[in-house]
Design a protein around this motif. Structure first.
Motif, PDB file in Angstrom:
ATOM      1  N   MET A  84      -9.392  -5.603   6.600  1.00  0.00           N
ATOM      2  CA  MET A  84      -8.859  -5.547   5.234  1.00  0.00           C
ATOM      3  C   MET A  84      -8.127  -4.237   4.983  1.00  0.00           C
ATOM      4  N   ILE A  85      -8.707  -3.139   5.474  1.00  0.00           N
ATOM      5  CA  ILE A  85      -8.072  -1.833   5.269  1.00  0.00           C
ATOM      6  C   ILE A  85      -6.759  -1.763   6.032  1.00  0.00           C
ATOM      7  N   TYR A  86      -6.771  -2.179   7.300  1.00  0.00           N
ATOM      8  CA  TYR A  86      -5.556  -2.111   8.110  1.00  0.00           C
ATOM      9  C   TYR A  86      -4.435  -2.962   7.509  1.00  0.00           C
ATOM     10  N   ALA A  87      -4.769  -4.150   7.039  1.00  0.00           N
ATOM     11  CA  ALA A  87      -3.753  -5.041   6.484  1.00  0.00           C
ATOM     12  C   ALA A  87      -3.154  -4.472   5.205  1.00  0.00           C
ATOM     13  N   ASN A  88      -3.988  -3.955   4.338  1.00  0.00           N
ATOM     14  CA  ASN A  88      -3.487  -3.384   3.085  1.00  0.00           C
ATOM     15  C   ASN A  88      -2.674  -2.118   3.329  1.00  0.00           C
ATOM     16  N   ILE A  89      -3.122  -1.304   4.274  1.00  0.00           N
ATOM     17  CA  ILE A  89      -2.378  -0.096   4.630  1.00  0.00           C
ATOM     18  C   ILE A  89      -0.990  -0.474   5.147  1.00  0.00           C
TER      19      ILE A  89
END
Length: 234
Positions: A84-89
Motif C-alpha cells: 500500500m505504501i509503495y503504490a501510493n508513493i
C-alpha cells in the motif's frame, strides 16, 4: 579502524545493518562500538539515538540497544503495509516528480543494473534501496515517506536473499525486476499515476514470495495476497 566523525559512524552502522552484517535482533554494546569507531561514549550514544529514531535499532533502559528485529510480528506488519505504501508513493511521485529527481532515479537504476550484472547481492540490494528512496523523495509527502523509510530497512535486509539466485528461474526474476524498474521510470516520467500504481504492485508481487521464504520456510500466517485486485486500498 581510523577515527570517524559521527556522520561517518552513522552511515557505516546503517550500511552494516542494511547488509545484515549486523544481524536483526543482535545486541549493540555502546562501549564496544565506541572503541571500534574511535570515539567516546557520548557521541556514540548520539549516533545510537539517531539510529533508533530512524528505525534501524531499538533501545531500552534495561536492555540497551539492539538491531531492529525481524520477528514474525514485525514481518506481519511489513507484508501487510509495504504494497500500500509503495503504490501510493509511486502515484504521488508520478504527479510531483521533477527533472533532477528523474535524473537521480535513472542514476539509481544504472547502479542497480550494474550491481545485478556483477551478481553482487549486497550492492544490488543497496541500489534497490536507493531506487525506491528516490521515488519516496519525489512524492513530497512526509507522512508516507517516513513509513517508506522504515519499510525499506526491512525490505533491503530481506532482499539479500532475493538477489542471490539459486537457479535460472530465480535469475530471470531479477531480470524482470530490473525491467519493472525501467517501466516504473517511464510511467513516473510520463506522469501516469494509475500505471505507476499497477507497476508498483506487480513489482511487489514479484519478490514477495521469496522474501517470505527468507523469514521462514513455510508461508507466513498472515494475509499477504496480491493487492492488484484491491485498488480501493490504494
Amino acid at each position: 579502524m581510523p577515527r570517524l566523525s559521527k556522520d561517518q559512524c552513522l552511515s557505516d552502522l546503517k550500511l552494516r545493518i542494511l547488509s545484515t552484517a549486523l544481524a536483526p535482533g543482535s545486541d549493540l554494546d555502546e562501549t564496544t562500538l565506541a572503541e571500534h569507531y574511535g570515539m567516546s561514549r557520548t557521541p556514540m550514544r548520539e549516533v545510537l539515538h539517531r539510529l533508533a529514531g530512524a528505525g534501524f535499532i531499538t533501545t531500552s533502559e534495561n536492555r540497551g540497544a539492539k538491531v531492529a528485529s525481524m520477528d514474525i510480528g514485525t514481518m506481519r506488519t511489513f507484508f501487510q503495509t509495504a504494497p500500500m505504501i509503495y503504490a501510493n508513493i509511486a502515484s504521488l511521485a508520478a504527479e510531483a516528480r521533477t527533472g533532477p529527481q528523474m535524473d537521480a532515479l535513472k542514476d539509481a537504476q544504472h547502479a542497480f543494473t550494474k550491481a545485478t550484472a556483477a551478481q553482487d547481492a549486497q550492492a544490488t540490494a543497496l541500489a534497490n534501496h536507493r531506487f525506491h528512496a528516490v521515488i519516496g523523495e519525489m512524492a513530497h509527502n512526509p507522512y508516507l515517506v517516513a513509513s517508506l523509510d522504515r519499510l525499506l530497512i526491512d525490505h533491503t535486509r530481506l532482499s539479500q536473499r532475493f538477489y542471490q539466485p539459486a537457479n535460472a528461474n530465480e535469475k530471470m526474476l531479477i531480470v524482470k525486476a530490473s525491467d519493472q524498474h525501467d517501466a516504473l521510470i517511464t510511467a513516473i516520467e510520463a506522469q501516469e499515476s494509475a500505471l505507476a500504481i499497477d507497476l508498483s504492485l506487480q513489482h511487489w508481487d514479484l519478490s514477495r514470495d521469496r522474501m517470505e521464504r527468507y523469514v521462514r520456510p513455510d508461508p507466513l500466517p498472515v494475509d499477504v495476497v496480491s493487492l492488484k485486485d484491491r485498488r480501493n486500498a490504494v
